[in-house]
Motif scaffolding. Structure first.
Motif, PDB file in Angstrom:
ATOM      1  N   THR A   1      17.474   5.923  12.575  1.00  0.00           N
ATOM      2  CA  THR A   1      17.909   5.707  11.185  1.00  0.00           C
ATOM      3  C   THR A   1      17.152   6.575  10.195  1.00  0.00           C
ATOM      4  O   THR A   1      17.248   6.364   8.988  1.00  0.00           O
ATOM      5  CB  THR A   1      17.715   4.234  10.800  1.00  0.00           C
ATOM      6  N   ASN A   2      16.395   7.536  10.742  1.00  0.00           N
ATOM      7  CA  ASN A   2      15.613   8.435   9.870  1.00  0.00           C
ATOM      8  C   ASN A   2      14.694   7.639   8.941  1.00  0.00           C
ATOM      9  O   ASN A   2      14.640   7.864   7.731  1.00  0.00           O
ATOM     10  CB  ASN A   2      16.543   9.334   9.063  1.00  0.00           C
ATOM     11  N   GLY A   3      13.980   6.703   9.553  1.00  0.00           N
ATOM     12  CA  GLY A   3      13.022   5.905   8.781  1.00  0.00           C
ATOM     13  C   GLY A   3      13.663   4.891   7.858  1.00  0.00           C
ATOM     14  O   GLY A   3      13.049   4.472   6.881  1.00  0.00           O
ATOM     15  N   GLY A   4      14.904   4.473   8.179  1.00  0.00           N
ATOM     16  CA  GLY A   4      15.584   3.489   7.344  1.00  0.00           C
ATOM     17  C   GLY A   4      16.466   4.087   6.277  1.00  0.00           C
ATOM     18  O   GLY A   4      17.068   3.358   5.489  1.00  0.00           O
ATOM     19  N   GLN A   5      16.604   5.412   6.253  1.00  0.00           N
ATOM     20  CA  GLN A   5      17.439   6.059   5.234  1.00  0.00           C
ATOM     21  C   GLN A   5      18.929   5.968   5.557  1.00  0.00           C
ATOM     22  O   GLN A   5      19.764   6.063   4.653  1.00  0.00           O
ATOM     23  CB  GLN A   5      17.035   7.537   5.099  1.00  0.00           C
TER      24      GLN A   5
ATOM     25  N   SER B   1       0.855  -1.175   0.000  1.00  0.00           N
ATOM     26  CA  SER B   1       0.000   0.000   0.000  1.00  0.00           C
ATOM     27  C   SER B   1       0.900   1.237   0.000  1.00  0.00           C
ATOM     28  O   SER B   1       2.107   1.152  -0.252  1.00  0.00           O
ATOM     29  CB  SER B   1      -0.916  -0.012   1.230  1.00  0.00           C
ATOM     30  N   LEU B   2       0.332   2.391   0.292  1.00  0.00           N
ATOM     31  CA  LEU B   2       1.133   3.615   0.333  1.00  0.00           C
ATOM     32  C   LEU B   2       2.181   3.556   1.439  1.00  0.00           C
ATOM     33  O   LEU B   2       3.304   4.051   1.269  1.00  0.00           O
ATOM     34  CB  LEU B   2       0.227   4.831   0.574  1.00  0.00           C
ATOM     35  N   THR B   3       1.832   2.940   2.578  1.00  0.00           N
ATOM     36  CA  THR B   3       2.722   3.003   3.748  1.00  0.00           C
ATOM     37  C   THR B   3       2.975   1.643   4.395  1.00  0.00           C
ATOM     38  O   THR B   3       3.576   1.595   5.467  1.00  0.00           O
ATOM     39  CB  THR B   3       2.115   3.937   4.814  1.00  0.00           C
ATOM     40  N   THR B   4       2.538   0.547   3.796  1.00  0.00           N
ATOM     41  CA  THR B   4       2.737  -0.773   4.396  1.00  0.00           C
ATOM     42  C   THR B   4       3.158  -1.801   3.345  1.00  0.00           C
ATOM     43  O   THR B   4       2.891  -1.628   2.152  1.00  0.00           O
ATOM     44  CB  THR B   4       1.459  -1.286   5.089  1.00  0.00           C
TER      45      THR B   4
ATOM     46  N   PRO C   1       6.474   1.936  12.507  1.00  0.00           N
ATOM     47  CA  PRO C   1       5.743   3.076  11.947  1.00  0.00           C
ATOM     48  C   PRO C   1       5.464   2.903  10.458  1.00  0.00           C
ATOM     49  O   PRO C   1       6.067   2.049   9.788  1.00  0.00           O
ATOM     50  CB  PRO C   1       6.690   4.263  12.179  1.00  0.00           C
ATOM     51  N   PRO C   2       4.568   3.725   9.911  1.00  0.00           N
ATOM     52  CA  PRO C   2       4.261   3.669   8.477  1.00  0.00           C
ATOM     53  C   PRO C   2       5.497   3.933   7.625  1.00  0.00           C
ATOM     54  O   PRO C   2       6.358   4.743   7.978  1.00  0.00           O
ATOM     55  CB  PRO C   2       3.216   4.773   8.295  1.00  0.00           C
ATOM     56  N   LEU C   3       5.585   3.252   6.501  1.00  0.00           N
ATOM     57  CA  LEU C   3       6.673   3.459   5.551  1.00  0.00           C
ATOM     58  C   LEU C   3       6.392   4.697   4.703  1.00  0.00           C
ATOM     59  O   LEU C   3       5.273   5.217   4.679  1.00  0.00           O
ATOM     60  CB  LEU C   3       6.822   2.226   4.659  1.00  0.00           C
ATOM     61  N   ALA C   4       7.399   5.155   3.994  1.00  0.00           N
ATOM     62  CA  ALA C   4       7.244   6.324   3.126  1.00  0.00           C
ATOM     63  C   ALA C   4       6.636   5.905   1.791  1.00  0.00           C
ATOM     64  O   ALA C   4       7.031   4.883   1.219  1.00  0.00           O
ATOM     65  CB  ALA C   4       8.594   7.000   2.904  1.00  0.00           C
TER      66      ALA C   4
ATOM     67  N   GLY D   1       4.951  -1.476   8.806  1.00  0.00           N
ATOM     68  CA  GLY D   1       4.417  -0.118   8.698  1.00  0.00           C
ATOM     69  C   GLY D   1       2.985   0.004   9.167  1.00  0.00           C
ATOM     70  O   GLY D   1       2.311   0.966   8.828  1.00  0.00           O
ATOM     71  N   ASP D   2       2.540  -0.955   9.988  1.00  0.00           N
ATOM     72  CA  ASP D   2       1.124  -1.019  10.357  1.00  0.00           C
ATOM     73  C   ASP D   2       0.805  -0.312  11.669  1.00  0.00           C
ATOM     74  O   ASP D   2      -0.310  -0.405  12.150  1.00  0.00           O
ATOM     75  CB  ASP D   2       0.695  -2.486  10.459  1.00  0.00           C
ATOM     76  N   ASP D   3       1.762   0.381  12.266  1.00  0.00           N
ATOM     77  CA  ASP D   3       1.526   1.026  13.559  1.00  0.00           C
ATOM     78  C   ASP D   3       1.802   2.520  13.445  1.00  0.00           C
ATOM     79  O   ASP D   3       2.954   2.950  13.383  1.00  0.00           O
ATOM     80  CB  ASP D   3       2.434   0.404  14.631  1.00  0.00           C
TER      81      ASP D   3
END
Length: 264
Positions: free
Chosen positions: A93-97, A37-40, A155-158, A138-140
């Motif tokens: 990690t700044n969202g995995g970046q 999806s957009l974020t998961t 947390p939600p993915l980008a 990314g489901d929380d």
């Protein structure tokens, strides 16, 4: 029909995961709709993947790591020099970046005694069964902003971003990595559609459909124009007829007194 797809998919999991070099796999569309999806991203859990690494009378936990595809050039390591799993968080990690972060912890799936697949046909149980087989990254969306939460955050993915994922088997006694998978192939989340690019038609129209629709619209317009012209002509004719009748009636009324005077 859906139950058959689920049975076939899960019956093949044991055979697929017999090879220890396999990577985390995205869940089949028959099991997880709108994926990614957009974020998961929904992944298949590592059923039967670590069986050869499990020792009797020991307990283990599965660690799930996630990172953006671009972070591989920076670092893709998930352990330190003592084989201890990294505890890097989403924020660090700044969202995995900047590298992998630990997205989830869960028990080792029981390959010998999986959930009852017959329950997939029960609408009240299908959700619980799929949760035991699948994990959605990314489901929380709540714990990321909770200052009192100190556990693992998912947390939600980008949107419109490439991610990779890795499973790790960890011995609970000494918190040492026992085994791990390779990083998954890149998986891209969906892109946000701009409002101006959203198709608001009930259905998409091909070029030929647009031409046919235009011709029919012009034909209907001509028919309506002709119909209105006929109605207007008929109404005008009725008005002229009514006016002539009224004029004749007035002429007769004016001539009657003259006739009476002449006879006297």
């Amino acid at each position: 029909m859906r139950g058959n797809w689920v049975v076939l998919a899960f019956c093949s999991l044991g055979q697929l995961y017999a090879d220890q070099s396999l990577k985390p796999q995205i869940a089949a569309s028959q099991l997880a709709t709108n994926n990614p999806s957009l974020t998961t991203v929904a992944l298949e859990k590592p059923f039967c993947m670590f069986d050869s690494s499990l020792s009797p009378n020991k307990s283990y936990t599965i660690y799930l790591y996630a990172m953006m595809e671009s972070a591989i050039a920076i670092s893709s390591l998930v352990t330190d020099n003592r084989s201890k799993p990294l505890n890097s968080t989403f924020q660090q990690t700044n969202g995995g970046q900047l590298g992998p972060y630990r997205a989830a912890l869960f028990n080792v799936p029981n390959c010998a005694s999986p959930p009852n697949l017959a329950d997939v046909g029960d609408i009240n149980k299908v959700s619980d069964v799929l949760k035991q087989y699948l994990f959605r990254v990314g489901d929380d969306g709540t714990r990321l902003y909770d200052p009192n939460f100190l556990g693992v955050c998912n947390p939600p993915l980008a949107p419109d971003s490439m991610y990779r994922f890795k499973y790790m088997l960890v011995d609970n006694a000494d918190s040492i990595m026992k085994d791990q998978t390779l990083w998954s192939d890149p998986i891209k989340t969906r892109r946000v559609k701009l409002p101006t690019k959203i198709d608001t038609w009930p259905g998409r129209r091909s070029g030929s459909m647009i031409v046919i629709t235009s011709i029919l619209s012009a034909f209907v317009f001509l028919l309506l124009s002709g119909f209105l012209a006929c109605v207007s002509s008929a109404v005008k004719g009725l008005e002229d007829s009514s006016e002539a009748t009224r004029h004749m009636s007035q002429t007769i009324q004016q001539s009657e007194p003259r006739l009476q005077v002449s006879s006297e």
